[in-house]
Design a protein around this motif. Structure first.
Motif, PDB file in Angstrom:
ATOM      1  N   VAL A   1       0.844  -1.293  -0.018  1.00 38.47           N
ATOM      2  CA  VAL A   1       0.037   0.108  -0.017  1.00 38.47           C
ATOM      3  C   VAL A   1       0.873   1.278  -0.118  1.00 38.47           C
ATOM      4  N   MET A   2       1.862   1.367   0.934  1.00 46.71           N
ATOM      5  CA  MET A   2       2.709   2.403   1.125  1.00 46.71           C
ATOM      6  C   MET A   2       3.747   2.604  -0.035  1.00 46.71           C
ATOM      7  N   GLN A   3       3.717   1.548  -0.896  1.00 43.58           N
ATOM      8  CA  GLN A   3       4.691   1.870  -2.229  1.00 43.58           C
ATOM      9  C   GLN A   3       4.019   1.964  -3.625  1.00 43.58           C
ATOM     10  N   ALA A   4       2.502   1.910  -3.407  1.00 43.42           N
ATOM     11  CA  ALA A   4       1.680   2.203  -4.554  1.00 43.42           C
ATOM     12  C   ALA A   4       2.101   3.290  -5.187  1.00 43.42           C
ATOM     13  N   PRO A   5       2.048   3.633  -6.524  1.00 40.51           N
ATOM     14  CA  PRO A   5       2.409   4.866  -7.048  1.00 40.51           C
ATOM     15  C   PRO A   5       1.375   5.982  -7.038  1.00 40.51           C
ATOM     16  N   VAL A   6       1.798   7.127  -6.870  1.00 42.36           N
ATOM     17  CA  VAL A   6       0.929   8.214  -6.740  1.00 42.36           C
ATOM     18  C   VAL A   6       1.486   9.433  -7.644  1.00 42.36           C
ATOM     19  N   LEU A   7       0.612  10.071  -8.451  1.00 40.38           N
ATOM     20  CA  LEU A   7       0.599  10.764  -9.473  1.00 40.38           C
ATOM     21  C   LEU A   7       1.059  12.360  -8.668  1.00 40.38           C
ATOM     22  N   VAL A   8       2.091  12.922  -9.240  1.00 41.25           N
ATOM     23  CA  VAL A   8       2.357  14.034  -8.431  1.00 41.25           C
ATOM     24  C   VAL A   8       2.004  15.169  -9.607  1.00 41.25           C
ATOM     25  N   LEU A   9       1.267  16.298  -8.988  1.00 36.55           N
ATOM     26  CA  LEU A   9       1.105  17.187 -10.079  1.00 36.55           C
ATOM     27  C   LEU A   9       1.621  18.474  -9.598  1.00 36.55           C
TER      28      LEU A   9
ATOM     29  N   ASN B   1       5.575  14.025 -12.082  1.00 27.35           N
ATOM     30  CA  ASN B   1       6.032  12.824 -11.345  1.00 27.35           C
ATOM     31  C   ASN B   1       5.363  11.759 -10.916  1.00 27.35           C
ATOM     32  N   VAL B   2       5.850  10.528 -10.611  1.00 26.28           N
ATOM     33  CA  VAL B   2       5.375   9.526  -9.964  1.00 26.28           C
ATOM     34  C   VAL B   2       6.090   9.156  -8.807  1.00 26.28           C
ATOM     35  N   THR B   3       5.356   9.180  -7.510  1.00 27.41           N
ATOM     36  CA  THR B   3       6.011   8.859  -6.171  1.00 27.41           C
ATOM     37  C   THR B   3       5.272   7.810  -5.367  1.00 27.41           C
TER      38      THR B   3
ATOM     39  N   VAL C   1       3.206   6.048  -2.263  1.00 30.43           N
ATOM     40  CA  VAL C   1       2.147   6.700  -1.183  1.00 30.43           C
ATOM     41  C   VAL C   1       2.799   7.168   0.052  1.00 30.43           C
ATOM     42  N   ARG C   2       3.868   6.663   0.537  1.00 31.35           N
ATOM     43  CA  ARG C   2       4.626   6.976   1.687  1.00 31.35           C
ATOM     44  C   ARG C   2       5.126   8.275   1.614  1.00 31.35           C
ATOM     45  N   ARG C   3       5.887   8.596   0.437  1.00 28.32           N
ATOM     46  CA  ARG C   3       6.444   9.914   0.270  1.00 28.32           C
ATOM     47  C   ARG C   3       5.092  10.916  -0.003  1.00 28.32           C
ATOM     48  N   ALA C   4       4.013  10.567  -0.812  1.00 32.55           N
ATOM     49  CA  ALA C   4       3.080  11.285  -0.832  1.00 32.55           C
ATOM     50  C   ALA C   4       2.594  11.808   0.425  1.00 32.55           C
ATOM     51  N   LEU C   5       2.300  10.884   1.432  1.00 31.34           N
ATOM     52  CA  LEU C   5       1.747  11.307   2.604  1.00 31.34           C
ATOM     53  C   LEU C   5       2.787  12.326   3.331  1.00 31.34           C
ATOM     54  N   VAL C   6       4.101  12.035   3.325  1.00 30.02           N
ATOM     55  CA  VAL C   6       4.996  12.997   4.043  1.00 30.02           C
ATOM     56  C   VAL C   6       4.598  14.413   3.423  1.00 30.02           C
ATOM     57  N   LEU C   7       4.729  14.326   2.080  1.00 30.77           N
ATOM     58  CA  LEU C   7       4.571  15.810   1.293  1.00 30.77           C
ATOM     59  C   LEU C   7       3.206  16.441   1.802  1.00 30.77           C
ATOM     60  N   MET C   8       2.199  15.631   2.174  1.00 29.31           N
ATOM     61  CA  MET C   8       0.820  15.961   2.535  1.00 29.31           C
ATOM     62  C   MET C   8       0.861  16.659   3.966  1.00 29.31           C
ATOM     63  N   LEU C   9       1.558  15.810   4.931  1.00 24.48           N
ATOM     64  CA  LEU C   9       1.677  16.182   6.377  1.00 24.48           C
ATOM     65  C   LEU C   9       2.388  17.428   6.521  1.00 24.48           C
ATOM     66  N   LYS C  10       3.490  17.571   5.617  1.00 23.08           N
ATOM     67  CA  LYS C  10       4.416  18.714   5.573  1.00 23.08           C
ATOM     68  C   LYS C  10       3.718  20.072   5.059  1.00 23.08           C
ATOM     69  N   GLY C  11       2.768  19.705   4.302  1.00 24.33           N
ATOM     70  CA  GLY C  11       1.578  20.862   4.048  1.00 24.33           C
ATOM     71  C   GLY C  11       2.363  21.488   2.690  1.00 24.33           C
ATOM     72  N   VAL C  12       3.056  20.554   2.126  1.00 20.74           N
ATOM     73  CA  VAL C  12       3.554  20.844   0.653  1.00 20.74           C
ATOM     74  C   VAL C  12       2.650  20.452  -0.401  1.00 20.74           C
ATOM     75  N   ALA C  13       1.931  19.560  -0.178  1.00 23.50           N
ATOM     76  CA  ALA C  13       1.052  19.023  -1.219  1.00 23.50           C
ATOM     77  C   ALA C  13      -0.396  18.540  -0.698  1.00 23.50           C
TER      78      ALA C  13
ATOM     79  N   SER D   1      -3.935   8.995  -4.428  1.00 20.53           N
ATOM     80  CA  SER D   1      -3.848   8.441  -5.766  1.00 20.53           C
ATOM     81  C   SER D   1      -3.115   9.544  -6.593  1.00 20.53           C
ATOM     82  N   VAL D   2      -3.716  10.820  -6.422  1.00 21.09           N
ATOM     83  CA  VAL D   2      -3.248  11.893  -7.263  1.00 21.09           C
ATOM     84  C   VAL D   2      -2.890  13.101  -6.053  1.00 21.09           C
ATOM     85  N   ILE D   3      -1.718  13.421  -6.127  1.00 22.62           N
ATOM     86  CA  ILE D   3      -1.425  14.867  -5.142  1.00 22.62           C
ATOM     87  C   ILE D   3      -0.919  15.907  -5.955  1.00 22.62           C
TER      88      ILE D   3
END
Ligand SMILES: [Zn+2]
Length: 213
Positions: free
Chosen positions: A44-52, A60-62, A64-76, A97-99
């Motif tokens: 689940v944590m390694q599933a791909p997320v599209l970055v806009l 980019n494609v990242t 889930v884990r990295r996407a959550l970090v970006l969300m928690l840091k308020g970057v995305a 799925s998309v951030i």
């Protein structure tokens, strides 16, 4: 850009965890609902997320884990989510799925850094000799022309390779080992990124509208 610059030794070794330099603190507070099934959790944590970008342009494609970090840091922020959730210390968050980045980021046209992670991404975790898909930890990097024969650590000479094929090939060229490359290895450019995004996006309904279909 210098493609002949030697890459650090550890780049050539498999690293079981996703590299997230400087984000360890945030990572530690993320856990998924599937706590009893570690293998499923890691998938689940390694599933791909599209970055806009902030402009909705796919960049980019990242994971889930990295996407959550970006969300928690308020970057995305999440633009599209899955039905499953992950738990942080304070709340449950739908798996993105998309951030989208909240502020615009200039994306240079130059190719990406030569790294183990980017080579596996370029080769889509497919062993370039047997054509099978593996998890990152089951893959190593192979020098197509062995280093002992002057083969360089470059985009054109490094490919994703499973351990069985790597053992079979040994210190030989593919021809000598009776192996054939699935594709000619190339540098990872923005073009590669876009191809990759479209390829993954083909399977994901939620990505399509951002990928200009
Ligand atoms: Zn293989």
């Amino acid at each position: 850009m210098d493609h002949h610059r030697p890459i650090p030794k550890d780049v050539l070794r498999p690293r079981p965890k996703i590299s997230l330099s400087g984000t360890r603190g945030v990572n530690a507070v993320i856990s998924t609902t599937e706590a009893k099934a570690p293998s499923r959790r890691s998938s689940v944590m390694q599933a791909p997320v599209l970055v806009l970008n902030a402009t909705f342009e796919p960049i980019n494609v990242t994971a889930v884990r990295r996407a959550l970090v970006l969300m928690l840091k308020g970057v995305a922020q999440a633009e599209e989510t899955q039905t499953s959730e992950v738990h942080t210390t304070s709340k449950a968050v739908p798996v993105p799925s998309v951030i989208r980045l909240l502020s615009y980021r200039h994306i240079p046209q130059q190719s990406r850094a030569l790294s183990r992670k980017n080579i596996l991404l370029r080769d889509r975790n497919i062993c370039q000799f047997c054509g099978s898909t593996f998890s990152a930890s089951e893959l190593t990097l192979d020098h197509v022309i062995p280093r002992s024969r002057g083969g360089r650590s470059s985009w054109e000479n490094l490919v994703a390779c499973c351990y069985a094929c790597n053992n079979r090939k040994g210190d030989r060229t593919p021809e000598e080992a009776g192996l054939r490359l699935a594709r000619r290895p190339r540098p990872f450019t923005l073009h590669t990124s876009r191809q990759l995004m479209r390829l993954i996006g083909h399977k994901d309904e939620k990505w399509r509208k951002y990928l200009f279909y």
